[in-house]
Design a protein around this motif. Structure first.
Motif, PDB file in Angstrom:
ATOM      1  N   LEU A   1      52.971  36.051  33.549  1.00  0.00           N
ATOM      2  CA  LEU A   1      52.619  37.415  33.942  1.00  0.00           C
ATOM      3  C   LEU A   1      51.884  38.119  32.817  1.00  0.00           C
ATOM      4  CD1 LEU A   1      55.932  38.486  35.696  1.00  0.00           C
ATOM      5  CD2 LEU A   1      53.854  37.623  36.756  1.00  0.00           C
ATOM      6  N   GLY A   2      50.972  38.984  33.193  1.00  0.00           N
ATOM      7  CA  GLY A   2      50.242  39.766  32.217  1.00  0.00           C
ATOM      8  C   GLY A   2      49.547  40.921  32.903  1.00  0.00           C
ATOM      9  N   ALA A   3      49.048  41.847  32.123  1.00  0.00           N
ATOM     10  CA  ALA A   3      48.352  43.013  32.667  1.00  0.00           C
ATOM     11  C   ALA A   3      46.893  42.960  32.238  1.00  0.00           C
ATOM     12  CB  ALA A   3      49.000  44.302  32.181  1.00  0.00           C
ATOM     13  N   PRO A   4      45.974  43.058  33.204  1.00  0.00           N
ATOM     14  CA  PRO A   4      44.567  43.024  32.842  1.00  0.00           C
ATOM     15  C   PRO A   4      44.140  44.246  32.025  1.00  0.00           C
ATOM     16  CG  PRO A   4      44.826  43.453  35.184  1.00  0.00           C
ATOM     17  CD  PRO A   4      46.178  43.166  34.632  1.00  0.00           C
ATOM     18  N   TYR A   5      44.766  45.358  32.263  1.00  0.00           N
ATOM     19  CA  TYR A   5      44.489  46.603  31.545  1.00  0.00           C
ATOM     20  C   TYR A   5      45.819  47.222  31.131  1.00  0.00           C
ATOM     21  CZ  TYR A   5      39.965  46.075  33.814  1.00  0.00           C
ATOM     22  OH  TYR A   5      38.767  45.584  34.245  1.00  0.00           O
ATOM     23  N   HIS A   6      45.839  47.967  30.055  1.00  0.00           N
ATOM     24  CA  HIS A   6      47.101  48.506  29.543  1.00  0.00           C
ATOM     25  C   HIS A   6      47.762  49.501  30.500  1.00  0.00           C
ATOM     26  CE1 HIS A   6      44.203  51.543  28.183  1.00  0.00           C
ATOM     27  NE2 HIS A   6      45.212  52.386  28.191  1.00  0.00           N
ATOM     28  N   TRP A   7      46.997  50.124  31.387  1.00  0.00           N
ATOM     29  CA  TRP A   7      47.578  51.114  32.293  1.00  0.00           C
ATOM     30  C   TRP A   7      48.072  50.505  33.610  1.00  0.00           C
ATOM     31  CZ3 TRP A   7      42.310  50.980  31.256  1.00  0.00           C
ATOM     32  CH2 TRP A   7      41.492  50.615  32.308  1.00  0.00           C
ATOM     33  N   VAL A   8      47.845  49.219  33.826  1.00  0.00           N
ATOM     34  CA  VAL A   8      48.288  48.563  35.053  1.00  0.00           C
ATOM     35  C   VAL A   8      49.795  48.368  34.993  1.00  0.00           C
ATOM     36  CG1 VAL A   8      48.129  46.458  36.430  1.00  0.00           C
ATOM     37  CG2 VAL A   8      46.072  47.432  35.412  1.00  0.00           C
ATOM     38  N   GLN A   9      50.493  48.886  35.990  1.00  0.00           N
ATOM     39  CA  GLN A   9      51.951  48.820  35.975  1.00  0.00           C
ATOM     40  C   GLN A   9      52.495  47.554  36.624  1.00  0.00           C
ATOM     41  OE1 GLN A   9      53.414  52.464  37.636  1.00  0.00           O
ATOM     42  NE2 GLN A   9      52.569  53.700  35.984  1.00  0.00           N
ATOM     43  N   THR A  10      51.775  47.002  37.586  1.00  0.00           N
ATOM     44  CA  THR A  10      52.220  45.787  38.259  1.00  0.00           C
ATOM     45  C   THR A  10      51.661  44.578  37.518  1.00  0.00           C
ATOM     46  OG1 THR A  10      52.155  46.925  40.386  1.00  0.00           O
ATOM     47  CG2 THR A  10      52.223  44.520  40.432  1.00  0.00           C
ATOM     48  N   PRO A  11      52.527  43.694  37.021  1.00  0.00           N
ATOM     49  CA  PRO A  11      52.021  42.506  36.328  1.00  0.00           C
ATOM     50  C   PRO A  11      51.226  41.614  37.281  1.00  0.00           C
ATOM     51  CG  PRO A  11      54.423  42.637  36.175  1.00  0.00           C
ATOM     52  CD  PRO A  11      53.971  43.737  37.072  1.00  0.00           C
ATOM     53  N   HIS A  12      50.181  41.022  36.772  1.00  0.00           N
ATOM     54  CA  HIS A  12      49.353  40.086  37.516  1.00  0.00           C
ATOM     55  C   HIS A  12      49.661  38.674  37.032  1.00  0.00           C
ATOM     56  CE1 HIS A  12      47.356  43.712  38.693  1.00  0.00           C
ATOM     57  NE2 HIS A  12      46.332  43.097  39.247  1.00  0.00           N
ATOM     58  N   TYR A  13      49.210  37.681  37.802  1.00  0.00           N
ATOM     59  CA  TYR A  13      49.390  36.287  37.405  1.00  0.00           C
ATOM     60  C   TYR A  13      48.242  35.896  36.480  1.00  0.00           C
ATOM     61  CZ  TYR A  13      52.586  36.255  41.384  1.00  0.00           C
ATOM     62  OH  TYR A  13      53.594  36.529  42.265  1.00  0.00           O
TER      63      TYR A  13
END
Length: 113
Positions: free
Chosen positions: A64-76
């Motif tokens: 899991l990771g966030a593409p942008y620092h403000w994204v709250q839902t982790p992405h794959y």
């Protein structure tokens, strides 16, 4: 560190056989589209897919990771070292695209008076 053009080109070459694959500049990085659906982001030379149950089924235990620092839902997160397995990447991207809703048609602009 922004995504390098050669990284983006390699990713697009790997995904070229998918229907309607394209990217657009978004927030200084790139949004990945498949068949009109936004399936993820390419940021810092990494691919982040939107989280879906279908994507998780294909990826197993995704990182899991966030593409942008403000994204709250982790992405794959699919880091560049996983991009060489074209079949696995196609399966993950297509599973994600299939689980997302079709884009809504745009409303026509009102005629100017």
């Amino acid at each position: 560190m922004p995504t390098r053009p050669e990284t983006l080109q390699f990713l697009l070459d790997q995904l070229a056989s998918l229907p309607g694959v394209r990217v657009s500049k978004t927030f200084g990085e790139y949004c990945l589209y498949v068949d009109g659906r936004s399936v993820g982001f390419v940021c810092n030379d990494q691919l982040f897919l939107k989280p879906t149950d279908a994507g998780r089924a294909v990826l197993g235990q995704p990182v899991l990771g966030a593409p942008y620092h403000w994204v709250q839902t982790p992405h794959y997160l699919l880091s560049a070292d996983r991009w060489d397995d074209r079949d696995a990447m196609h399966a993950a991207v297509m599973a994600t695209a299939g689980a997302l809703p079709c884009p809504k048609p745009r409303k026509p602009k009102a005629a100017a008076r």
